[in-house]
Write a protein that holds these residues in place. Structure first.
Motif, PDB file in Angstrom:
ATOM      1  N   ASP A  16      -8.824  30.828  70.381  1.00 33.69           N
ATOM      2  CA  ASP A  16      -8.697  29.606  69.594  1.00 33.69           C
ATOM      3  C   ASP A  16      -7.784  29.838  68.398  1.00 33.69           C
ATOM      4  OD1 ASP A  16     -10.528  28.063  71.171  1.00 33.69           O
ATOM      5  OD2 ASP A  16     -12.147  29.187  70.234  1.00 33.69           O
ATOM      6  N   THR A  17      -7.911  31.005  67.794  1.00 32.66           N
ATOM      7  CA  THR A  17      -7.063  31.374  66.658  1.00 32.66           C
ATOM      8  C   THR A  17      -6.582  32.807  66.872  1.00 32.66           C
ATOM      9  OG1 THR A  17      -8.948  32.164  65.350  1.00 32.66           O
ATOM     10  CG2 THR A  17      -8.279  29.880  65.047  1.00 32.66           C
ATOM     11  N   VAL A  18      -5.512  33.150  66.191  1.00 34.90           N
ATOM     12  CA  VAL A  18      -4.930  34.477  66.346  1.00 34.90           C
ATOM     13  C   VAL A  18      -4.500  35.008  64.986  1.00 34.90           C
ATOM     14  CG1 VAL A  18      -2.635  33.518  66.814  1.00 34.90           C
ATOM     15  CG2 VAL A  18      -3.171  35.847  67.554  1.00 34.90           C
ATOM     16  N   ALA A  19      -4.705  36.306  64.798  1.00 36.02           N
ATOM     17  CA  ALA A  19      -4.156  37.007  63.638  1.00 36.02           C
ATOM     18  C   ALA A  19      -3.223  38.085  64.177  1.00 36.02           C
ATOM     19  CB  ALA A  19      -5.263  37.631  62.796  1.00 36.02           C
ATOM     20  N   VAL A  20      -2.006  38.132  63.670  1.00 38.96           N
ATOM     21  CA  VAL A  20      -1.020  39.108  64.125  1.00 38.96           C
ATOM     22  C   VAL A  20      -0.943  40.233  63.095  1.00 38.96           C
ATOM     23  CG1 VAL A  20       1.388  39.520  64.741  1.00 38.96           C
ATOM     24  CG2 VAL A  20       0.283  37.356  65.363  1.00 38.96           C
ATOM     25  N   LEU A  21      -1.191  41.449  63.580  1.00 39.67           N
ATOM     26  CA  LEU A  21      -1.198  42.644  62.737  1.00 39.67           C
ATOM     27  C   LEU A  21       0.067  43.446  62.999  1.00 39.67           C
ATOM     28  CD1 LEU A  21      -3.239  44.129  60.782  1.00 39.67           C
ATOM     29  CD2 LEU A  21      -3.924  45.467  62.786  1.00 39.67           C
ATOM     30  N   LEU A  30     -11.528  39.790  69.516  1.00 40.55           N
ATOM     31  CA  LEU A  30     -10.889  40.570  70.570  1.00 40.55           C
ATOM     32  C   LEU A  30      -9.567  41.103  70.055  1.00 40.55           C
ATOM     33  CD1 LEU A  30     -10.544  39.424  74.264  1.00 40.55           C
ATOM     34  CD2 LEU A  30      -8.503  40.045  72.986  1.00 40.55           C
ATOM     35  N   SER A  31      -9.334  42.398  70.230  1.00 41.94           N
ATOM     36  CA  SER A  31      -8.028  42.953  69.881  1.00 41.94           C
ATOM     37  C   SER A  31      -7.244  43.213  71.155  1.00 41.94           C
ATOM     38  CB  SER A  31      -8.179  44.262  69.088  1.00 41.94           C
ATOM     39  OG  SER A  31      -8.521  45.337  69.940  1.00 41.94           O
ATOM     40  N   THR A  32      -5.942  42.983  71.099  1.00 43.75           N
ATOM     41  CA  THR A  32      -5.104  43.178  72.277  1.00 43.75           C
ATOM     42  C   THR A  32      -3.646  43.244  71.854  1.00 43.75           C
ATOM     43  OG1 THR A  32      -4.560  42.322  74.490  1.00 43.75           O
ATOM     44  CG2 THR A  32      -4.837  40.704  72.728  1.00 43.75           C
ATOM     45  N   MET A  38      -4.031  40.458  67.228  1.00 43.23           N
ATOM     46  CA  MET A  38      -3.171  41.152  68.165  1.00 43.23           C
ATOM     47  C   MET A  38      -2.049  41.807  67.395  1.00 43.23           C
ATOM     48  SD  MET A  38      -1.027  38.099  70.060  1.00 43.23           S
ATOM     49  CE  MET A  38      -0.340  39.311  71.175  1.00 43.23           C
ATOM     50  N   GLY A  39      -1.387  42.736  68.077  1.00 40.68           N
ATOM     51  CA  GLY A  39      -0.283  43.429  67.455  1.00 40.68           C
ATOM     52  C   GLY A  39       0.195  44.541  68.368  1.00 40.68           C
ATOM     53  N   PRO A  40       1.358  45.118  68.076  1.00 40.79           N
ATOM     54  CA  PRO A  40       1.891  46.187  68.922  1.00 40.79           C
ATOM     55  C   PRO A  40       1.053  47.447  68.812  1.00 40.79           C
ATOM     56  CG  PRO A  40       3.208  45.965  66.933  1.00 40.79           C
ATOM     57  CD  PRO A  40       2.239  44.824  66.925  1.00 40.79           C
ATOM     58  N   ASN A  41       1.260  48.372  69.742  1.00 40.08           N
ATOM     59  CA  ASN A  41       0.576  49.653  69.673  1.00 40.08           C
ATOM     60  C   ASN A  41       0.886  50.331  68.341  1.00 40.08           C
ATOM     61  OD1 ASN A  41      -0.501  49.432  72.270  1.00 40.08           O
ATOM     62  ND2 ASN A  41       1.316  50.310  73.210  1.00 40.08           N
ATOM     63  N   GLY A  42      -0.144  50.865  67.701  1.00 39.79           N
ATOM     64  CA  GLY A  42       0.039  51.531  66.421  1.00 39.79           C
ATOM     65  C   GLY A  42      -0.020  50.623  65.219  1.00 39.79           C
TER      66      GLY A  42
END
Length: 215
Positions: A166-171, A153-155, A1-5
């Protein structure tokens, strides 16, 4: 996940073989995705805001997706039935796409992405633009998918992550700034400051803001 852009869609396109990374490679089950169709057949991909032909009937569209993905003609009817059942959309089979609600269209799009029984499902912003009730229904079918196979899933919606991941990666700014559990990210917050959000939401916001980004 991460902000727009942040680069989420670009990363997804590299993973599914629609864009070539500047470095490194994507490997699924020991196969390099850039090697061709054999590796890409392992992936079920649904892009953000998929464009579906309004005059097509749901069952015909999913059958067409099966053909594009190499499903044997003798297996197509059963594959379509299974995909629509998984998306709780069997009753939509004879409907035309243009008559569906936003949530129904998204479930049909998901059916086109899984009709060939892929090894992994990759979804780009699958709940964007849906109202709360539609989002709940789409989350439900995604959760069922995740019980069967890996789902990437990206969001940018923290509530999607909290209910599904279950896990998350922050971009942020094109780089992974955190990778791990939701609880692990929540514990990075030094204190509670009264903001109206969950510990995960506030920790995510702190992390994004530390790199100069915000929604």
């Amino acid at each position: 996940m991460g902000p727009n852009g942040a680069g989420k869609t670009t990363l997804i396109k590299c993973v599914v073989g629609l864009a070539r990374p500047d470095g490194g490679r994507v490997v699924i089950d020991g196969r390099d995705v850039s090697a061709g169709k054999a590796a890409q057949a392992l992936i079920g991909y649904v892009p953000q805001n998929p464009s579906l032909p309004g005059l097509a009937k749901v069952r015909d569209l999913v059958a067409y997706a099966a053909w594009l993905s190499g499903v044997d003609a003798a297996r197509t009817d059963e594959a379509v039935k299974v995909a629509l059942d998984k998306m709780q959309a069997r009753d939509l089979g004879s409907r035309r796409i243009r008559t569906l609600s936003g949530g129904q269209r998204q479930r049909v799009a998901l059916a086109t992405g899984i009709v060939h029984d892929p090894r992994i499902v990759i979804l780009d912003e699958p709940t964007v633009g849906l109202d709360p009730g539609q989002r709940l229904k789409v989350r439900e079918v995604i959760r069922h998918l995740g019980a069967e196979r890996p789902v990437l899933l990206s969001t940018h919606l923290t509530e999607d992550v909290e209910h599904l991941a279950d896990t998350v990666a922050v971009l942020a700014e094109g780089k992974i700034r955190y990778q791990g559990t939701l609880a692990g990210l929540a514990t990075t917050r030094p204190s509670v400051d009264g903001r109206p959000g969950s510990p995960f939401e506030c920790a995510y916001d702190d992390l994004i803001m530390s790199f100069g980004g915000a929604e």
